[in-house]
Design a protein around this motif. Sequence first.
Motif, PDB file in Angstrom:
ATOM      1  N   MET A   1       0.835  -1.188   0.000  1.00 26.26           N
ATOM      2  CA  MET A   1       0.000   0.000   0.000  1.00 26.26           C
ATOM      3  C   MET A   1       0.879   1.250   0.000  1.00 26.26           C
ATOM      4  N   LEU A   2       0.317   2.351  -0.500  1.00 30.03           N
ATOM      5  CA  LEU A   2       1.049   3.611  -0.573  1.00 30.03           C
ATOM      6  C   LEU A   2       0.794   4.445   0.673  1.00 30.03           C
ATOM      7  N   LEU A   3       1.874   4.937   1.266  1.00 28.26           N
ATOM      8  CA  LEU A   3       1.773   5.807   2.432  1.00 28.26           C
ATOM      9  C   LEU A   3       2.565   7.078   2.167  1.00 28.26           C
ATOM     10  N   GLY A   4       2.091   8.180   2.704  1.00 24.93           N
ATOM     11  CA  GLY A   4       2.799   9.442   2.556  1.00 24.93           C
ATOM     12  C   GLY A   4       3.955   9.542   3.534  1.00 24.93           C
ATOM     13  N   PHE A   5       5.090  10.024   3.054  1.00 21.37           N
ATOM     14  CA  PHE A   5       6.268  10.246   3.892  1.00 21.37           C
ATOM     15  C   PHE A   5       6.600  11.727   3.850  1.00 21.37           C
ATOM     16  N   LYS A   6       6.807  12.322   5.014  1.00 24.11           N
ATOM     17  CA  LYS A   6       7.049  13.761   5.096  1.00 24.11           C
ATOM     18  C   LYS A   6       8.195  14.029   6.049  1.00 24.11           C
ATOM     19  N   THR A   7       9.103  14.920   5.644  1.00 21.08           N
ATOM     20  CA  THR A   7      10.242  15.245   6.490  1.00 21.08           C
ATOM     21  C   THR A   7      10.645  16.691   6.269  1.00 21.08           C
ATOM     22  N   GLU A   8      11.375  17.245   7.238  1.00 21.06           N
ATOM     23  CA  GLU A   8      11.792  18.652   7.157  1.00 21.06           C
ATOM     24  C   GLU A   8      13.082  18.773   6.358  1.00 21.06           C
ATOM     25  N   LEU A   9      13.199  19.866   5.620  1.00 20.93           N
ATOM     26  CA  LEU A   9      14.391  20.150   4.824  1.00 20.93           C
ATOM     27  C   LEU A   9      15.368  21.030   5.605  1.00 20.93           C
ATOM     28  N   LYS A  10      16.651  20.783   5.401  1.00 24.60           N
ATOM     29  CA  LYS A  10      17.709  21.565   6.046  1.00 24.60           C
ATOM     30  C   LYS A  10      18.278  22.507   4.989  1.00 24.60           C
ATOM     31  N   LEU A  11      17.892  23.770   5.032  1.00 28.27           N
ATOM     32  CA  LEU A  11      18.120  24.694   3.921  1.00 28.27           C
ATOM     33  C   LEU A  11      19.027  25.850   4.308  1.00 28.27           C
ATOM     34  N   ASN A  12      19.684  26.411   3.280  1.00 29.75           N
ATOM     35  CA  ASN A  12      20.363  27.703   3.443  1.00 29.75           C
ATOM     36  C   ASN A  12      19.482  28.798   2.843  1.00 29.75           C
ATOM     37  N   ASN A  13      19.933  30.038   2.920  1.00 36.02           N
ATOM     38  CA  ASN A  13      19.105  31.156   2.468  1.00 36.02           C
ATOM     39  C   ASN A  13      18.809  31.103   0.964  1.00 36.02           C
ATOM     40  N   SER A  14      19.809  30.695   0.165  1.00 32.33           N
ATOM     41  CA  SER A  14      19.605  30.605  -1.276  1.00 32.33           C
ATOM     42  C   SER A  14      18.531  29.566  -1.625  1.00 32.33           C
ATOM     43  N   GLU A  15      18.568  28.433  -0.939  1.00 28.41           N
ATOM     44  CA  GLU A  15      17.580  27.376  -1.194  1.00 28.41           C
ATOM     45  C   GLU A  15      16.188  27.804  -0.730  1.00 28.41           C
ATOM     46  N   ARG A  16      16.125  28.521   0.377  1.00 31.79           N
ATOM     47  CA  ARG A  16      14.822  29.028   0.840  1.00 31.79           C
ATOM     48  C   ARG A  16      14.219  29.989  -0.187  1.00 31.79           C
ATOM     49  N   THR A  17      15.069  30.832  -0.761  1.00 29.40           N
ATOM     50  CA  THR A  17      14.589  31.764  -1.787  1.00 29.40           C
ATOM     51  C   THR A  17      14.065  31.014  -3.007  1.00 29.40           C
ATOM     52  N   GLY A  18      14.785  29.974  -3.420  1.00 31.51           N
ATOM     53  CA  GLY A  18      14.347  29.182  -4.566  1.00 31.51           C
ATOM     54  C   GLY A  18      13.013  28.498  -4.327  1.00 31.51           C
ATOM     55  N   LEU A  19      12.830  27.952  -3.138  1.00 33.46           N
ATOM     56  CA  LEU A  19      11.551  27.307  -2.817  1.00 33.46           C
ATOM     57  C   LEU A  19      10.421  28.333  -2.744  1.00 33.46           C
ATOM     58  N   ALA A  20      10.716  29.506  -2.183  1.00 37.05           N
ATOM     59  CA  ALA A  20       9.707  30.559  -2.109  1.00 37.05           C
ATOM     60  C   ALA A  20       9.281  31.019  -3.502  1.00 37.05           C
ATOM     61  N   LYS A  21      10.239  31.075  -4.451  1.00 35.20           N
ATOM     62  CA  LYS A  21       9.901  31.449  -5.826  1.00 35.20           C
ATOM     63  C   LYS A  21       8.970  30.415  -6.455  1.00 35.20           C
ATOM     64  N   HIS A  22       9.266  29.131  -6.247  1.00 33.79           N
ATOM     65  CA  HIS A  22       8.407  28.078  -6.786  1.00 33.79           C
ATOM     66  C   HIS A  22       7.000  28.171  -6.210  1.00 33.79           C
ATOM     67  N   ALA A  23       6.918  28.381  -4.888  1.00 36.83           N
ATOM     68  CA  ALA A  23       5.602  28.497  -4.255  1.00 36.83           C
ATOM     69  C   ALA A  23       4.857  29.723  -4.766  1.00 36.83           C
ATOM     70  N   GLY A  24       5.586  30.817  -5.001  1.00 36.95           N
ATOM     71  CA  GLY A  24       4.953  32.034  -5.515  1.00 36.95           C
ATOM     72  C   GLY A  24       4.411  31.851  -6.921  1.00 36.95           C
ATOM     73  N   VAL A  25       5.154  31.166  -7.784  1.00 31.96           N
ATOM     74  CA  VAL A  25       4.682  30.919  -9.147  1.00 31.96           C
ATOM     75  C   VAL A  25       3.461  30.008  -9.135  1.00 31.96           C
ATOM     76  N   ALA A  26       3.505  28.968  -8.301  1.00 29.75           N
ATOM     77  CA  ALA A  26       2.354  28.065  -8.201  1.00 29.75           C
ATOM     78  C   ALA A  26       1.117  28.815  -7.709  1.00 29.75           C
ATOM     79  N   ARG A  27       1.306  29.709  -6.733  1.00 31.84           N
ATOM     80  CA  ARG A  27       0.185  30.498  -6.216  1.00 31.84           C
ATOM     81  C   ARG A  27      -0.343  31.454  -7.285  1.00 31.84           C
ATOM     82  N   HIS A  28       0.548  32.089  -8.044  1.00 33.79           N
ATOM     83  CA  HIS A  28       0.126  33.003  -9.108  1.00 33.79           C
ATOM     84  C   HIS A  28      -0.660  32.262 -10.185  1.00 33.79           C
TER      85      HIS A  28
END
Length: 362
Positions: A1-28
Amino acid sequence: MLLGFKTELKLNNSERTGLAKHAGVARHAWNWGLNLTKQILDHNRDNPEDKIKFPTAIDLHKWLVTMVKPECPWYYEVSKCAPQYALRQLSDAWKQAFKKVRKPPRFKKKGRADSFTVDGSLSVDHFRVKVPVIGWLKTFERLPTGYQPKSFTISRKADRWFISWKIEVEPTNEPKTHAVVGVDLGVKALATLSTGEGFEGAKSYRQYEKKLSRLQWLNRHKEYGSANWKKAQIKIARLHRKIANIRKDTLHKLTTYLAKNHSRIGIEDLNVSGMLANHKLAKAIADMGFYEFRRQLEYKCQLYGATLIVVDRWTPSTKTCSRCHAKKDSMPLSERVFRCENCGLEIERDFNASINLEIAAS
């Protein structure tokens, strides 16, 4: 069976900015598609003789490439999957709304439930994952390996980023210590079992309600969008996340215990949305997490080889005597002890209901 797996990411500032851009485009993309589909629905309502075909997710993406991307070059700074999945999720949301399963989709706001989904060249290593455009991202815990995920969903809670995907898990059939158990959910105690055990709810919202109210009160006069306002918003979001995590942890421990140690589990089909309409009990009911309890119990019963029996909500488990099965006309919430006029049984009301649920599940 399929189960969801979720974990926290260990990020630097550049990676946080990149993820925020992706989330912003998806929201737009979501907000643009929602605005367009609402205009089409309004046009079809006002002009029944000249209806426009409601667009599919593919139609929306074609229009997005033609109409939006030339005017918004920052779309090319992120993976093309982010707006594609946003429009696909919007299409699914409208389908559910048309079927009266859920309410119509709403516009998304920056900083509230930011998330996006990507696919393509994905990889999972022991302590890192590979995401298109951004590259390798570190995690805090060791990851399950040996398979190729089809997609990643990355989301933000307060100031932390999490990644999730589905993994294949083999169900287990472990020996159980109890054959049948009835579980009665309540506000005073989260769960009362027919074996006599009782589990208190976390009541995390009640525990931190004053602190949350204090933070919101201190934030009332801060200038919207200022640095101090953003700091206060993060503090409030962190506390909300802590309240939710405490509640989920309590429910996970209880549902795992039930699924691992009982062959058949009887619960009542509660009308949670109807119960929340009672303004006197809504806060306490929401603090317990009845819907999340059932959701977790359903998949954990499949995982550990247990059988979940959902008893009809109209079954009078609280008003029926568990010894002689005589039924009372009424049983108000203020009556905490069930007293049977037929056989003289005196028993705690939740324990009596759990025994009746066990009988129904047998």
